[in-house]
Design an enzyme around this catalytic site. Sequence first.
Site, PDB file in Angstrom:
ATOM      1  N   ASP A  31      23.322  72.741 -20.380  1.00  0.00           N
ATOM      2  CA  ASP A  31      23.275  71.326 -20.759  1.00  0.00           C
ATOM      3  C   ASP A  31      22.407  71.155 -21.990  1.00  0.00           C
ATOM      4  O   ASP A  31      21.182  71.281 -21.922  1.00  0.00           O
ATOM      5  CB  ASP A  31      22.696  70.507 -19.603  1.00  0.00           C
ATOM      6  N   ASP A 168      30.825  66.980 -13.130  1.00  0.00           N
ATOM      7  CA  ASP A 168      29.411  67.215 -13.449  1.00  0.00           C
ATOM      8  C   ASP A 168      28.559  65.996 -13.089  1.00  0.00           C
ATOM      9  O   ASP A 168      28.760  64.920 -13.643  1.00  0.00           O
ATOM     10  CB  ASP A 168      29.313  67.500 -14.960  1.00  0.00           C
TER      11      ASP A 168
HETATM   12  C1  DX5 Z   1      23.475  65.760 -16.871  1.00  0.00           C
HETATM   13  C2  DX5 Z   1      24.012  67.167 -16.915  1.00  0.00           C
HETATM   14  C3  DX5 Z   1      24.350  67.756 -15.575  1.00  0.00           C
HETATM   15  C4  DX5 Z   1      23.291  67.671 -14.535  1.00  0.00           C
HETATM   16  C5  DX5 Z   1      23.662  68.349 -13.264  1.00  0.00           C
HETATM   17  O1  DX5 Z   1      23.573  65.132 -18.093  1.00  0.00           O
HETATM   18  O2  DX5 Z   1      25.168  67.233 -17.710  1.00  0.00           O
HETATM   19  O3  DX5 Z   1      24.854  69.060 -15.752  1.00  0.00           O
HETATM   20  O4  DX5 Z   1      22.064  68.087 -14.991  1.00  0.00           O
HETATM   21  O5  DX5 Z   1      22.613  68.232 -12.373  1.00  0.00           O
HETATM   22  P1  DX5 Z   1      22.782  67.575 -10.934  1.00  0.00           P
HETATM   23  O6  DX5 Z   1      23.740  68.423 -10.188  1.00  0.00           O
HETATM   24  O7  DX5 Z   1      21.416  67.573 -10.382  1.00  0.00           O
HETATM   25  O8  DX5 Z   1      23.317  66.176 -11.147  1.00  0.00           O
HETATM   26 ZN    ZN Z   2      26.409  69.128 -17.833  1.00  0.00          ZN
END
Ligand code: DX5
Ligand code: ZN
Length: 211
Positions: A31, A168
């Site tokens: 990310d 996601d």
């Molecule tokens: C948020 C990111 C995600 C996120 C996933 O902008 O793109 O990938 O961090 O984390 P969780 O599963 O905790 O929502």
């Molecule tokens: Zn992401």
Amino acid sequence: MKISPSILDANYQYFQSEIDSISTADRIHLDVMDGQFVPNISFGPPVFKQIKFPVEIEAHLMVDNPGNFFDMFEGLGCVGITFHIENTGETKAIELLKNLKNRGLKAGICVDGDTEIEVLTPEILELSDQVLLMSIKAGFGGQQFRDVTYDRIKWVRSQGFTGEIEIDGGVNLDNAPKLAEAGADIVVIGSALLKQPIEDRAGIIEQVQSY
Ligand code: DX5
Ligand code: ZN
């Protein structure tokens, strides 16, 4: 269903061990946030170059001018790069998707949780190898999953999209089976995996892969 853990919530003091603890995943999800497109900053290639990834990696670019970062993430060895349509618009998105395909990379388009799904026009879907549907508003891990996501997956499939649908945000062992049923191919899981004890992670990954 496949799983691509997000390492945003990893413990960076032990970054390599954290990555090694999810080595049975199908892919690892990076990310990338620039503090402009989203109000958060994460990490980039200088950090990742120090890490040995046991499986393929993909970049989720939450940045302004995503095309400026393609060289960097291709150089890092990403198999796919995904950018948001919100800050490119359709014409630029089409250009960037073609750019990714020409590089032989998986071309991904991302739609944020607050964005109407109809931004995915037939031409965008035609050019995309992957649609990344946010089930939250992009920017931070640990947010609440939005149930409307199931219908958004079904809408994308109803348009005849046969590529990869990845989900996601807020994914966990409760909603993952329903996402698989709705037509998702792969889920990103951050906090529901990396905030769990190391010894439990392989089991969680195996569970998701069984859906
Ligand atoms: C948020 C990111 C995600 C996120 C996933 O902008 O793109 O990938 O961090 O984390 P969780 O599963 O905790 O929502
Ligand atoms: Zn992401």
